[in-house]
Design a protein around this motif. Structure first.
Motif, PDB file in Angstrom:
ATOM      1  N   THR A 129     -11.554 -36.811 -34.888  1.00 53.15           N
ATOM      2  CA  THR A 129     -10.496 -37.127 -33.701  1.00 53.15           C
ATOM      3  C   THR A 129     -11.354 -37.234 -32.479  1.00 53.15           C
ATOM      4  O   THR A 129     -11.956 -36.016 -32.039  1.00 53.15           O
ATOM      5  N   GLY A 130     -11.507 -38.165 -31.803  1.00 55.01           N
ATOM      6  CA  GLY A 130     -12.044 -38.583 -30.447  1.00 55.01           C
ATOM      7  C   GLY A 130     -11.262 -37.685 -29.305  1.00 55.01           C
ATOM      8  O   GLY A 130     -10.059 -37.798 -29.434  1.00 55.01           O
ATOM      9  N   ARG A 131     -12.128 -36.945 -28.419  1.00 57.12           N
ATOM     10  CA  ARG A 131     -11.426 -36.404 -27.398  1.00 57.12           C
ATOM     11  C   ARG A 131     -11.720 -36.980 -26.164  1.00 57.12           C
ATOM     12  O   ARG A 131     -12.805 -36.989 -25.463  1.00 57.12           O
ATOM     13  N   SER A 132     -10.698 -37.625 -25.470  1.00 60.84           N
ATOM     14  CA  SER A 132     -10.933 -38.581 -24.337  1.00 60.84           C
ATOM     15  C   SER A 132     -10.810 -37.535 -22.990  1.00 60.84           C
ATOM     16  O   SER A 132      -9.769 -36.460 -23.140  1.00 60.84           O
ATOM     17  N   GLN A 133     -11.492 -37.921 -22.212  1.00 60.52           N
ATOM     18  CA  GLN A 133     -11.437 -37.051 -20.866  1.00 60.52           C
ATOM     19  C   GLN A 133     -11.412 -37.898 -19.869  1.00 60.52           C
ATOM     20  O   GLN A 133     -11.833 -39.091 -19.590  1.00 60.52           O
ATOM     21  N   ARG A 134     -10.605 -37.515 -18.728  1.00 56.30           N
ATOM     22  CA  ARG A 134     -10.189 -38.071 -17.664  1.00 56.30           C
ATOM     23  C   ARG A 134     -10.319 -37.086 -16.386  1.00 56.30           C
ATOM     24  O   ARG A 134      -9.875 -35.847 -16.480  1.00 56.30           O
ATOM     25  N   ALA A 135     -10.809 -37.526 -15.150  1.00 51.30           N
ATOM     26  CA  ALA A 135     -10.981 -36.713 -14.262  1.00 51.30           C
ATOM     27  C   ALA A 135     -11.033 -37.516 -12.847  1.00 51.30           C
ATOM     28  O   ALA A 135     -11.145 -38.603 -13.073  1.00 51.30           O
ATOM     29  N   LEU A 136     -10.708 -36.970 -11.884  1.00 54.82           N
ATOM     30  CA  LEU A 136     -10.435 -37.534 -10.418  1.00 54.82           C
ATOM     31  C   LEU A 136     -11.500 -36.869  -9.586  1.00 54.82           C
ATOM     32  O   LEU A 136     -11.447 -35.712  -9.535  1.00 54.82           O
ATOM     33  N   GLU A 137     -12.389 -37.522  -9.116  1.00 56.37           N
ATOM     34  CA  GLU A 137     -13.716 -36.890  -8.101  1.00 56.37           C
ATOM     35  C   GLU A 137     -13.223 -37.749  -6.848  1.00 56.37           C
ATOM     36  O   GLU A 137     -13.327 -38.976  -6.704  1.00 56.37           O
ATOM     37  N   ALA A 138     -13.019 -36.633  -5.730  1.00 56.65           N
ATOM     38  CA  ALA A 138     -13.159 -37.197  -4.307  1.00 56.65           C
ATOM     39  C   ALA A 138     -14.209 -36.558  -3.458  1.00 56.65           C
ATOM     40  O   ALA A 138     -14.601 -35.372  -3.667  1.00 56.65           O
ATOM     41  N   SER A 139     -14.748 -37.293  -2.458  1.00 58.98           N
ATOM     42  CA  SER A 139     -15.952 -36.754  -1.686  1.00 58.98           C
ATOM     43  C   SER A 139     -15.793 -37.170  -0.350  1.00 58.98           C
ATOM     44  O   SER A 139     -15.420 -38.413  -0.234  1.00 58.98           O
ATOM     45  N   ALA A 140     -16.493 -36.487   0.655  1.00 58.66           N
ATOM     46  CA  ALA A 140     -16.342 -36.905   1.954  1.00 58.66           C
ATOM     47  C   ALA A 140     -17.775 -36.425   2.545  1.00 58.66           C
ATOM     48  O   ALA A 140     -18.204 -35.239   2.234  1.00 58.66           O
ATOM     49  N   TYR A 141     -18.529 -37.272   3.480  1.00 56.17           N
ATOM     50  CA  TYR A 141     -19.897 -36.745   3.985  1.00 56.17           C
ATOM     51  C   TYR A 141     -19.959 -37.349   5.196  1.00 56.17           C
ATOM     52  O   TYR A 141     -19.306 -38.143   5.809  1.00 56.17           O
ATOM     53  N   ILE A 142     -21.089 -36.555   5.918  1.00 54.15           N
ATOM     54  CA  ILE A 142     -21.464 -37.094   7.364  1.00 54.15           C
ATOM     55  C   ILE A 142     -22.829 -36.678   7.371  1.00 54.15           C
ATOM     56  O   ILE A 142     -23.463 -35.609   6.879  1.00 54.15           O
ATOM     57  N   GLU A 143     -23.589 -37.592   8.166  1.00 55.88           N
ATOM     58  CA  GLU A 143     -24.991 -37.388   8.433  1.00 55.88           C
ATOM     59  C   GLU A 143     -25.314 -37.749   9.740  1.00 55.88           C
ATOM     60  O   GLU A 143     -24.830 -38.745  10.188  1.00 55.88           O
TER      61      GLU A 143
END
Length: 299
Positions: A129-143
């Motif tokens: 039985t396969g195990r699906s994975q879902r995820a939400l990634e958010a990022s903010a940056y300043i240089e």
């Protein structure tokens, strides 16, 4: 002997591919502010098939099947990305970059499928039985990059990440700092330090990249990997056309995953967390690059 002869066939097929699509829009708000908006969809797949067969060539059972096994494993990775990057230059010697990004990950390891025949009429299909994975990634940056006087250039930045999966949220902050000193027109020195966080893990039991490498997301049981890296370099052009670069680095990492290999060439897709170990790592090295570029000739 003559009445006991077997032949074996063992075939392994590794296959893979990817599909990428991107949409990009640039917009200039003013002579000092520039923006780039991007949408990306990426699909990556890997496939491993194996067939193992044993034929009995004895006089009693000529060319009869002694043993046959067929296995098939496939994994698909989908990423949908939306990001906005801004470039602001308030002065000739000052540059500010900032932006945001959001990524939706979907990992689908399909079940292992087996067919086993021991030479009689019984065929045993086995599937996992396969195990699906879902995820939400958010990022903010300043240089922020600024040139101080004629010789110094300083750059500092900060990136903040939020990663949500399986009802749990992880967060991290990644500072980075670099400095460059120009000792003259032909010699410069550079040093930097940065922190990095990785929410996608590559699980392998080898120290080289293989098509069987297993990619998974951080879960509520497994921490994201993180590292600190410091580097310093010397760059020179002693004569026209000759470039000499020497750079060294030191890197320290936490939460590195490695497959123990107890369940075959790849871990079971539905319980891979029980087949890996969590460890730390250190790496260091020195890289030297010498190049000669003079007109049409480059070495």
């Amino acid at each position: 002997t003559k009445d006991q002869y077997y032949s074996d066939d063992d075939i392994t097929n590794l296959d893979g591919g990817n599909l990428d699509a991107a949409l990009n829009w640039n917009y200039r708000f003013s002579p000092k502010l520039f923006a780039n908006f991007t949408g990306v969809f990426a699909w990556n797949r890997s496939l491993m098939e194996r067939k193992e067969k044993e034929i009995d060539h004895s006089e009693k059972l000529p060319d009869s099947l002694g043993y046959f096994m067929e296995s098939r494993y496939r994994a698909d990775i989908y990423d949908a990305v939306a990001k906005a990057d801004f470039d602001f230059r308030p002065a000739q010697n000052h540059r500010l970059r900032f932006g945001v990004q959001s990524t939706f990950h979907t990992f689908k390891p399909n079940p292992n499928e087996y067919t086993i025949d021991h030479g009689d009429t019984i065929v045993n299909p086995i599937s996992g039985t396969g195990r699906s994975q879902r995820a939400l990634e958010a990022s903010a940056y300043i240089e922020d990059e600024a040139r101080l006087g004629r010789r110094w250039t300083l750059e500092g930045g900060l990136c903040a990440h939020v990663f949500g999966t399986e009802g749990k949220t992880f967060g991290s902050v990644e500072p980075r700092l670099s400095a460059r000193y120009e000792a003259g027109k032909a010699v410069s020195l550079k040093a930097s330090i940065t922190r990095m966080t990785q929410y996608v893990h590559k699980i392998t039991n080898a120290f080289i990249d293989l098509p069987t490498d297993y990619w998974v997301l951080t879960t509520k049981k497994m921490q994201p990997s993180s590292s600190w890296q410091a580097s310093a370099g010397f760059y020179a052009r002693p004569v026209m056309g000759l470039e000499i670069n020497i750079e060294g680095f030191y890197k320290q990492s936490q939460h590195l995953l490695m497959y123990t290999g107890g369940a075959g060439i790849a871990p079971p897709s539905n319980r891979w967390e029980t087949e890996v170990i969590d460890g730390q790592g250190r790496a260091w090295g020195v890289e030297t690059d010498v190049a000669w570029r003079n007109g049409p000739l480059s070495i």
